[in-house]
Design a protein around this motif. Structure first.
Motif, PDB file in Angstrom:
ATOM      1  N   THR A   1      44.276   3.032  31.623  1.00 28.57           N
ATOM      2  CA  THR A   1      44.594   2.561  30.430  1.00 28.57           C
ATOM      3  C   THR A   1      43.506   1.336  30.094  1.00 28.57           C
ATOM      4  N   GLY A   2      42.977   0.685  31.033  1.00 30.71           N
ATOM      5  CA  GLY A   2      42.277  -0.543  31.056  1.00 30.71           C
ATOM      6  C   GLY A   2      42.958  -1.879  31.183  1.00 30.71           C
ATOM      7  N   LEU A   3      44.071  -1.515  31.697  1.00 34.02           N
ATOM      8  CA  LEU A   3      44.851  -2.780  31.984  1.00 34.02           C
ATOM      9  C   LEU A   3      44.038  -3.881  32.896  1.00 34.02           C
ATOM     10  N   ASP A   4      44.219  -5.112  32.657  1.00 36.60           N
ATOM     11  CA  ASP A   4      43.437  -6.097  33.323  1.00 36.60           C
ATOM     12  C   ASP A   4      44.030  -6.539  34.901  1.00 36.60           C
TER      13      ASP A   4
ATOM     14  N   GLY B   1      62.454  -8.119  30.767  1.00 38.13           N
ATOM     15  CA  GLY B   1      62.533  -6.740  31.209  1.00 38.13           C
ATOM     16  C   GLY B   1      61.644  -6.051  31.921  1.00 38.13           C
ATOM     17  N   GLU B   2      61.866  -4.747  32.284  1.00 41.61           N
ATOM     18  CA  GLU B   2      61.015  -4.002  33.257  1.00 41.61           C
ATOM     19  C   GLU B   2      60.065  -3.276  32.308  1.00 41.61           C
ATOM     20  N   PRO B   3      58.730  -3.646  32.017  1.00 46.04           N
ATOM     21  CA  PRO B   3      58.074  -2.926  31.138  1.00 46.04           C
ATOM     22  C   PRO B   3      57.895  -1.524  31.259  1.00 46.04           C
ATOM     23  N   PHE B   4      58.062  -0.939  32.325  1.00 43.64           N
ATOM     24  CA  PHE B   4      57.968   0.514  32.601  1.00 43.64           C
ATOM     25  C   PHE B   4      58.961   1.486  32.109  1.00 43.64           C
ATOM     26  N   LEU B   5      60.134   0.590  31.748  1.00 44.41           N
ATOM     27  CA  LEU B   5      61.078   1.501  30.901  1.00 44.41           C
ATOM     28  C   LEU B   5      60.759   1.698  29.346  1.00 44.41           C
ATOM     29  N   ASP B   6      59.892   1.238  29.259  1.00 49.15           N
ATOM     30  CA  ASP B   6      59.456   1.734  27.680  1.00 49.15           C
ATOM     31  C   ASP B   6      58.508   2.817  27.752  1.00 49.15           C
ATOM     32  N   ARG B   7      58.846   4.032  27.260  1.00 54.09           N
ATOM     33  CA  ARG B   7      57.901   5.321  27.376  1.00 54.09           C
ATOM     34  C   ARG B   7      56.668   4.970  26.584  1.00 54.09           C
ATOM     35  N   HIS B   8      56.608   4.233  25.875  1.00 52.91           N
ATOM     36  CA  HIS B   8      55.344   3.936  25.054  1.00 52.91           C
ATOM     37  C   HIS B   8      54.147   2.544  25.683  1.00 52.91           C
ATOM     38  N   LEU B   9      54.548   2.272  26.683  1.00 51.24           N
ATOM     39  CA  LEU B   9      54.064   1.155  27.463  1.00 51.24           C
ATOM     40  C   LEU B   9      52.444   1.433  27.558  1.00 51.24           C
ATOM     41  N   LEU B  10      52.080   2.705  28.046  1.00 47.68           N
ATOM     42  CA  LEU B  10      50.726   3.055  28.221  1.00 47.68           C
ATOM     43  C   LEU B  10      49.915   2.911  26.903  1.00 47.68           C
ATOM     44  N   THR B  11      50.439   3.373  25.971  1.00 48.16           N
ATOM     45  CA  THR B  11      49.871   3.490  24.712  1.00 48.16           C
ATOM     46  C   THR B  11      49.569   2.204  24.022  1.00 48.16           C
ATOM     47  N   LYS B  12      50.734   1.044  24.243  1.00 47.40           N
ATOM     48  CA  LYS B  12      50.582  -0.123  23.987  1.00 47.40           C
ATOM     49  C   LYS B  12      49.367  -0.763  24.756  1.00 47.40           C
ATOM     50  N   ILE B  13      49.369  -0.623  25.997  1.00 54.37           N
ATOM     51  CA  ILE B  13      48.228  -1.145  26.589  1.00 54.37           C
ATOM     52  C   ILE B  13      46.962  -0.902  26.284  1.00 54.37           C
ATOM     53  N   ARG B  14      46.707   0.479  25.965  1.00 53.25           N
ATOM     54  CA  ARG B  14      45.448   1.189  25.495  1.00 53.25           C
ATOM     55  C   ARG B  14      45.153   0.549  23.976  1.00 53.25           C
ATOM     56  N   LEU B  15      46.236   0.367  23.091  1.00 53.88           N
ATOM     57  CA  LEU B  15      46.135  -0.456  21.970  1.00 53.88           C
ATOM     58  C   LEU B  15      45.449  -1.616  22.012  1.00 53.88           C
ATOM     59  N   VAL B  16      45.974  -2.614  23.098  1.00 56.48           N
ATOM     60  CA  VAL B  16      45.432  -3.912  23.459  1.00 56.48           C
ATOM     61  C   VAL B  16      44.310  -3.810  23.750  1.00 56.48           C
ATOM     62  N   LYS B  17      43.768  -3.111  24.605  1.00 59.23           N
ATOM     63  CA  LYS B  17      42.475  -2.942  25.030  1.00 59.23           C
ATOM     64  C   LYS B  17      41.378  -2.507  24.054  1.00 59.23           C
TER      65      LYS B  17
ATOM     66  N   LEU C   1      54.446 -10.358  24.516  1.00 62.71           N
ATOM     67  CA  LEU C   1      55.176  -9.486  23.583  1.00 62.71           C
ATOM     68  C   LEU C   1      55.919  -8.672  24.401  1.00 62.71           C
ATOM     69  N   GLU C   2      57.414  -8.987  24.336  1.00 70.24           N
ATOM     70  CA  GLU C   2      58.062  -8.064  25.186  1.00 70.24           C
ATOM     71  C   GLU C   2      58.284  -6.727  24.695  1.00 70.24           C
ATOM     72  N   SER C   3      57.845  -5.771  25.666  1.00 67.07           N
ATOM     73  CA  SER C   3      57.875  -4.344  25.401  1.00 67.07           C
ATOM     74  C   SER C   3      59.059  -4.014  25.112  1.00 67.07           C
ATOM     75  N   THR C   4      59.894  -4.525  26.266  1.00 69.61           N
ATOM     76  CA  THR C   4      61.406  -3.971  26.299  1.00 69.61           C
ATOM     77  C   THR C   4      62.108  -5.305  27.061  1.00 69.61           C
ATOM     78  N   ASN C   5      63.192  -5.436  26.835  1.00 72.36           N
ATOM     79  CA  ASN C   5      64.427  -6.312  27.378  1.00 72.36           C
ATOM     80  C   ASN C   5      65.132  -5.749  28.420  1.00 72.36           C
ATOM     81  N   ASP C   6      65.130  -4.511  28.477  1.00 75.62           N
ATOM     82  CA  ASP C   6      65.746  -3.594  29.593  1.00 75.62           C
ATOM     83  C   ASP C   6      65.426  -3.798  31.120  1.00 75.62           C
TER      84      ASP C   6
END
Length: 182
Positions: free
Chosen positions: A108-111, A70-86, A19-24
């Motif tokens: 966040t629980g990122l693996d 893209g560089e995932p950390f350019l997405d300001r909601h990335l940490l929320t998205k990781i938590r949702l996955v976990k 799931l490409e969080s951002t392509n920037d």
């Protein structure tokens, strides 16, 4: 961005969903095909992300990777998205250039996180990453993140620092190892 329909009965669901969080991206790596993309630079909104995540969960997909071009950390909601996955019990991994590593990521629980760092030396890094990222600053960011992870005695996320080994440079693997271990 990806649009997903429920999988029909029969063939098994994919084992990994990207799931490409951002392509920037904040780097301009000459080897990356991102520069040839014709689609607009965008970040997936949380509503779409939740819908796709719900479908992935219903279909039993065991792992989601939140990167692509893209560089995932350019997405300001990335940490929320990781938590949702976990929260759904799904493994989560991502690949980054390491230029932006928030310490909140440790909660966040990122693996697993793969950090692409092509160097040493700094000349090699600049040649492979382009001129938008600073070798010393990115290394400092990675070391700050690793130090904090160690200080907290955390097992997750597993961190893998990867680099491109150049053909004809037998020493580059040893140099890379010494660079990170000293």
């Amino acid at each position: 961005m990806l649009s997903m329909k429920p999988f029909p009965p029969g063939p098994p669901a994919p084992r990994i969903l990207y799931l490409e969080s951002t392509n920037d991206c904040n780097a301009r790596c000459p080897i990356c095909p991102r520069a040839s993309l014709t689609r607009p630079l965008r970040t997936m909104n949380l509503k779409r992300f939740r819908r796709l995540l719900d479908e992935a969960s219903k279909n039993g997909i065991p792992e989601i990777r939140l990167h692509n071009f893209g560089e995932p950390f350019l997405d300001r909601h990335l940490l929320t998205k990781i938590r949702l996955v976990k929260q759904r019990g799904i493994r989560c991994r991502l690949f980054t250039n390491g230029s932006r590593l928030p310490l909140a990521l440790l909660e966040t629980g990122l693996d697993q996180i793969f950090i692409s760092f092509d160097g040493p030396p700094a000349v090699k890094y600049r040649r492979l990453k382009g001129d938008r990222l600073d070798f010393a600053k990115v290394r400092a960011e990675i070391l700050r993140f690793l130090w904090e992870k160690g200080r907290r005695h955390l097992l997750r996320p597993r961190v893998r620092i990867v680099g491109k080994k150049e053909r004809g440079h037998r020493r580059s693997g040893r140099e890379f190892y010494r660079f990170w271990m000293t």
